[in-house]
Design a protein around this motif. Structure first.
Motif, PDB file in Angstrom:
ATOM      1  N   ARG A 142     -18.938  52.100  -1.880  1.00 31.88           N
ATOM      2  CA  ARG A 142     -18.581  51.100  -1.353  1.00 31.88           C
ATOM      3  C   ARG A 142     -17.256  51.058  -1.155  1.00 31.88           C
ATOM      4  O   ARG A 142     -16.445  49.840  -2.311  1.00 31.88           O
ATOM      5  N   PRO A 143     -15.948  51.174   0.019  1.00 32.38           N
ATOM      6  CA  PRO A 143     -15.151  50.666  -0.188  1.00 32.38           C
ATOM      7  C   PRO A 143     -14.688  48.750  -0.423  1.00 32.38           C
ATOM      8  O   PRO A 143     -15.826  48.444   0.517  1.00 32.38           O
ATOM      9  N   THR A 144     -13.939  48.541  -1.136  1.00 34.25           N
ATOM     10  CA  THR A 144     -13.923  47.085  -0.723  1.00 34.25           C
ATOM     11  C   THR A 144     -12.131  46.586  -0.134  1.00 34.25           C
ATOM     12  O   THR A 144     -12.102  45.169  -0.470  1.00 34.25           O
ATOM     13  N   ALA A 178     -16.052  53.698   9.320  1.00 36.15           N
ATOM     14  CA  ALA A 178     -15.331  53.926   8.505  1.00 36.15           C
ATOM     15  C   ALA A 178     -15.540  53.565   6.694  1.00 36.15           C
ATOM     16  O   ALA A 178     -15.769  54.072   5.884  1.00 36.15           O
ATOM     17  N   ARG A 179     -16.462  52.824   7.204  1.00 32.46           N
ATOM     18  CA  ARG A 179     -16.370  52.280   5.179  1.00 32.46           C
ATOM     19  C   ARG A 179     -17.775  53.046   4.963  1.00 32.46           C
ATOM     20  O   ARG A 179     -17.796  53.589   3.559  1.00 32.46           O
ATOM     21  N   GLY A 180     -19.212  52.932   5.846  1.00 29.81           N
ATOM     22  CA  GLY A 180     -19.545  53.998   5.234  1.00 29.81           C
ATOM     23  C   GLY A 180     -19.599  55.454   5.183  1.00 29.81           C
ATOM     24  O   GLY A 180     -19.989  55.974   4.540  1.00 29.81           O
ATOM     25  N   THR A 181     -18.414  56.185   6.463  1.00 34.16           N
ATOM     26  CA  THR A 181     -18.112  57.048   5.015  1.00 34.16           C
ATOM     27  C   THR A 181     -17.571  57.710   4.101  1.00 34.16           C
ATOM     28  O   THR A 181     -18.507  58.394   3.773  1.00 34.16           O
ATOM     29  N   VAL A 182     -17.052  56.759   3.762  1.00 41.49           N
ATOM     30  CA  VAL A 182     -16.417  56.860   3.132  1.00 41.49           C
ATOM     31  C   VAL A 182     -17.706  56.510   1.650  1.00 41.49           C
ATOM     32  O   VAL A 182     -17.925  56.784   0.287  1.00 41.49           O
ATOM     33  N   THR A 183     -18.223  55.903   1.559  1.00 46.16           N
ATOM     34  CA  THR A 183     -19.192  55.232   0.650  1.00 46.16           C
ATOM     35  C   THR A 183     -20.559  56.462   0.670  1.00 46.16           C
ATOM     36  O   THR A 183     -20.950  57.289   0.112  1.00 46.16           O
ATOM     37  N   ASP A 184     -20.549  57.468   1.731  1.00 49.35           N
ATOM     38  CA  ASP A 184     -21.627  58.780   1.515  1.00 49.35           C
ATOM     39  C   ASP A 184     -20.622  59.886   1.244  1.00 49.35           C
ATOM     40  O   ASP A 184     -21.722  60.458   0.316  1.00 49.35           O
ATOM     41  N   MET A 234     -11.669  63.636  -0.728  1.00 48.06           N
ATOM     42  CA  MET A 234     -12.053  62.742  -1.486  1.00 48.06           C
ATOM     43  C   MET A 234     -12.516  62.274  -2.816  1.00 48.06           C
ATOM     44  O   MET A 234     -12.592  61.358  -3.558  1.00 48.06           O
ATOM     45  N   ARG A 235     -13.353  63.104  -2.624  1.00 46.74           N
ATOM     46  CA  ARG A 235     -14.253  62.564  -3.894  1.00 46.74           C
ATOM     47  C   ARG A 235     -14.032  63.131  -5.497  1.00 46.74           C
ATOM     48  O   ARG A 235     -14.100  62.168  -6.422  1.00 46.74           O
ATOM     49  N   GLY A 236     -12.991  64.103  -5.242  1.00 50.06           N
ATOM     50  CA  GLY A 236     -12.040  64.237  -6.254  1.00 50.06           C
ATOM     51  C   GLY A 236     -10.796  63.297  -6.854  1.00 50.06           C
ATOM     52  O   GLY A 236     -10.483  62.480  -7.775  1.00 50.06           O
ATOM     53  N   ILE A 237     -10.444  62.234  -5.448  1.00 52.62           N
ATOM     54  CA  ILE A 237      -9.442  61.395  -5.669  1.00 52.62           C
ATOM     55  C   ILE A 237     -10.455  60.065  -6.330  1.00 52.62           C
ATOM     56  O   ILE A 237     -10.200  59.318  -7.073  1.00 52.62           O
ATOM     57  N   ALA A 238     -11.722  60.132  -5.480  1.00 49.36           N
ATOM     58  CA  ALA A 238     -11.880  58.660  -6.429  1.00 49.36           C
ATOM     59  C   ALA A 238     -12.344  59.359  -7.688  1.00 49.36           C
ATOM     60  O   ALA A 238     -12.878  58.391  -8.511  1.00 49.36           O
ATOM     61  N   ALA A 239     -13.229  60.033  -8.215  1.00 54.59           N
ATOM     62  CA  ALA A 239     -13.650  60.732  -9.420  1.00 54.59           C
ATOM     63  C   ALA A 239     -12.250  60.611 -10.497  1.00 54.59           C
ATOM     64  O   ALA A 239     -13.059  60.044 -11.700  1.00 54.59           O
ATOM     65  N   ALA A 240     -11.254  60.382  -9.993  1.00 54.08           N
ATOM     66  CA  ALA A 240      -9.938  60.577 -10.683  1.00 54.08           C
ATOM     67  C   ALA A 240      -9.979  59.018 -11.111  1.00 54.08           C
ATOM     68  O   ALA A 240      -8.849  58.337 -11.817  1.00 54.08           O
ATOM     69  N   HIS A 251      -9.435  56.544  -9.172  1.00 54.60           N
ATOM     70  CA  HIS A 251      -8.556  55.792  -7.875  1.00 54.60           C
ATOM     71  C   HIS A 251      -9.551  54.954  -6.740  1.00 54.60           C
ATOM     72  O   HIS A 251     -10.303  55.370  -6.416  1.00 54.60           O
ATOM     73  N   GLU A 252      -9.113  54.069  -6.428  1.00 52.52           N
ATOM     74  CA  GLU A 252      -9.791  52.945  -5.729  1.00 52.52           C
ATOM     75  C   GLU A 252      -9.712  53.264  -4.554  1.00 52.52           C
ATOM     76  O   GLU A 252      -8.160  53.300  -4.153  1.00 52.52           O
ATOM     77  N   ILE A 253      -9.985  53.531  -3.073  1.00 49.70           N
ATOM     78  CA  ILE A 253     -10.485  54.268  -2.137  1.00 49.70           C
ATOM     79  C   ILE A 253     -10.510  53.149  -1.015  1.00 49.70           C
ATOM     80  O   ILE A 253     -11.566  52.581  -1.321  1.00 49.70           O
ATOM     81  N   GLY A 254      -9.767  52.386  -0.045  1.00 45.91           N
ATOM     82  CA  GLY A 254      -9.964  51.740   0.651  1.00 45.91           C
ATOM     83  C   GLY A 254     -10.318  52.487   2.493  1.00 45.91           C
ATOM     84  O   GLY A 254      -9.506  53.609   2.506  1.00 45.91           O
TER      85      GLY A 254
END
Length: 54
Positions: free
Chosen positions: A47-49, A36-42, A1-7, A9-12
């Motif tokens: 923070r996903p929107t 789930a939002r907290g996990t993605v943020t961590d 997931m880190r790599g996806i965000a670093a590239a 991409h928006e993560i919901g």
């Protein structure tokens, strides 16, 4: 997931349990989405929107 965000991409989120929200109690969907939002943020530091229903 880190790599996806670093590239760039928006993560919901759509919850941790992947269960239909209408079949649960009134508080359960909020708690599930908040976790789930907290996990993605961590993991991503952002923070996903976006929300997608399960």
């Amino acid at each position: 997931m880190r790599g996806i965000a670093a590239a760039g991409h928006e993560i919901g989120v759509h919850g941790r349990q992947h269960r239909p929200l209408p079949l649960r109690g009134p508080r359960a969907p909020y708690d599930d989405l908040a976790r789930a939002r907290g996990t993605v943020t961590d993991i991503t530091g952002t923070r996903p929107t976006l929300f997608r229903p399960p």
